[in-house]
Write a protein that holds these residues in place. Structure first.
Motif, PDB file in Angstrom:
ATOM      1  N   LEU A  63      26.013  12.005  -8.223  1.00 42.16           N
ATOM      2  CA  LEU A  63      25.332  12.966  -7.824  1.00 42.16           C
ATOM      3  C   LEU A  63      25.907  14.132  -8.911  1.00 42.16           C
ATOM      4  CD1 LEU A  63      23.824  14.825  -6.079  1.00 42.16           C
ATOM      5  CD2 LEU A  63      25.846  15.287  -4.542  1.00 42.16           C
ATOM      6  N   ILE A 112      21.605  11.094  -8.532  1.00 45.96           N
ATOM      7  CA  ILE A 112      20.838  11.969  -7.977  1.00 45.96           C
ATOM      8  C   ILE A 112      21.096  13.219  -8.649  1.00 45.96           C
ATOM      9  CG2 ILE A 112      20.394  12.776  -5.492  1.00 45.96           C
ATOM     10  CD1 ILE A 112      19.781   9.825  -5.879  1.00 45.96           C
ATOM     11  N   ALA A 203      21.697  16.602  -0.692  1.00 44.29           N
ATOM     12  CA  ALA A 203      21.758  15.521  -1.743  1.00 44.29           C
ATOM     13  C   ALA A 203      22.944  14.676  -1.592  1.00 44.29           C
ATOM     14  CB  ALA A 203      21.779  16.329  -3.018  1.00 44.29           C
ATOM     15  N   ALA A 207      22.983  10.874  -1.397  1.00 44.27           N
ATOM     16  CA  ALA A 207      23.837   9.822  -2.184  1.00 44.27           C
ATOM     17  C   ALA A 207      24.900   8.843  -1.236  1.00 44.27           C
ATOM     18  CB  ALA A 207      24.561  10.623  -3.199  1.00 44.27           C
TER      19      ALA A 207
END
Length: 271
Positions: A63, A112, A203, A207
């Motif tokens: 991420l 991501i 997010a 992930a």
């Protein structure tokens, strides 16, 4: 088994920060006073973080996000202005800026981007390199090269048409206009928009969910999807059949089927 190299020294002032939790490596662009405009040092840390995540079997997803109010404002003009010859500027792009794209070209784990603030010029190109992008509602994207008399230098003209179509990509590149977070979702550039204060957690949750999946299958899905860009359907089906035959022999595939029958959550070991 491949193991990551020892972590480089990291301080709160390092241009990139790297940590791992719950199977997710979090790479933070850490020049908030410059809206995370990148320098050679940041680019080196960015590419090195991708390589570490690729090599570490405990990392199953990566991420990337920005510290402070910006995601990435593109190149740091103070540093770039010191690169004066055409050969040196070409080398700056090819050797430093493009190192991140090259590292990601072979990165098979989920990548991501949590676009917490503005992503401008090469900063937008860097965001486009992610497999999935989530964006803050107040963040903006811009292919701002044209506004300073330049052309996309970090893959934007390659990636953006594949995401939004050639007509819309040309409009965005020709005008360099700002695209707010909600419109980025409408155009398909971002998957979701969230209030800025909720973006990272959303997010990270995505992930972590991917990191909890069967690693070999997750990586193979990404590989098949990338290869399909240049394959005919017949070629793709042959390749998919071969990959499927291998995946079906893994311990994780057996675990997934057993967990389904037993109505429990599977535990994947990457074997």
């Amino acid at each position: 088994m491949t193991h990551p190299s020892p972590a480089p020294a990291q301080t709160p002032d390092s241009p990139t920060l790297y940590e791992v939790r719950e199977g997710v490596a979090v790479l933070t662009l850490n020049r908030p006073h410059r809206r995370n405009a990148f320098t050679r040092a940041m680019l080196a840390g960015w590419a090195e973080g991708i390589a570490r995540a690729a090599a570490d079997p405990e990392v199953r997803a990566l991420l990337v996000t920005g510290a402070g109010k910006g995601f990435c404002a593109g190149v740091d003009l103070d540093e770039f202005s010191q690169v004066t010859s055409s050969l040196d500027r070409r080398a700056y792009l090819a050797d430093d800026v493009h190192a991140v794209a090259r590292a990601l070209e072979g990165f098979e784990k989920p990548y991501i981007a949590a676009i917490n603030g503005d992503a401008i010029g090469a900063g937008m190109d860097m965001a486009l390199m992610a497999d999935i992008r989530l964006i803050g509602e107040t963040a903006r994207l811009s292919q701002g090269y044209v506004r300073v008399g330049l052309v996309p230098g970090d893959g934007g003209a390659h990636m953006l048409p594949r995401i939004v179509g050639e007509q819309r990509a040309l409009e965005l590149m020709w005008t360099g206009r700002m695209v707010p977070g909600p419109e980025a979702v409408e155009l398909g550039i971002a998957l979701e928009a969230h209030p800025t204060e909720e973006l990272f957690e959303a997010a990270f949750a995505l992930a972590a969910r991917l990191a909890a999946g069967p690693p070999a299958a997750i990586r193979t899905i990404k590989r098949l999807t990338r290869l399909a860009r240049s394959q005919s359907l017949t070629e793709h089906l042959v390749h998919a059949a071969a990959e499927q035959a291998v995946i079906q022999t893994t311990e994780d595939s057996a675990e997934a089927q057993a967990a389904f029958r037993e109505k429990r959550t599977p535990v994947y070991r990457g074997r």
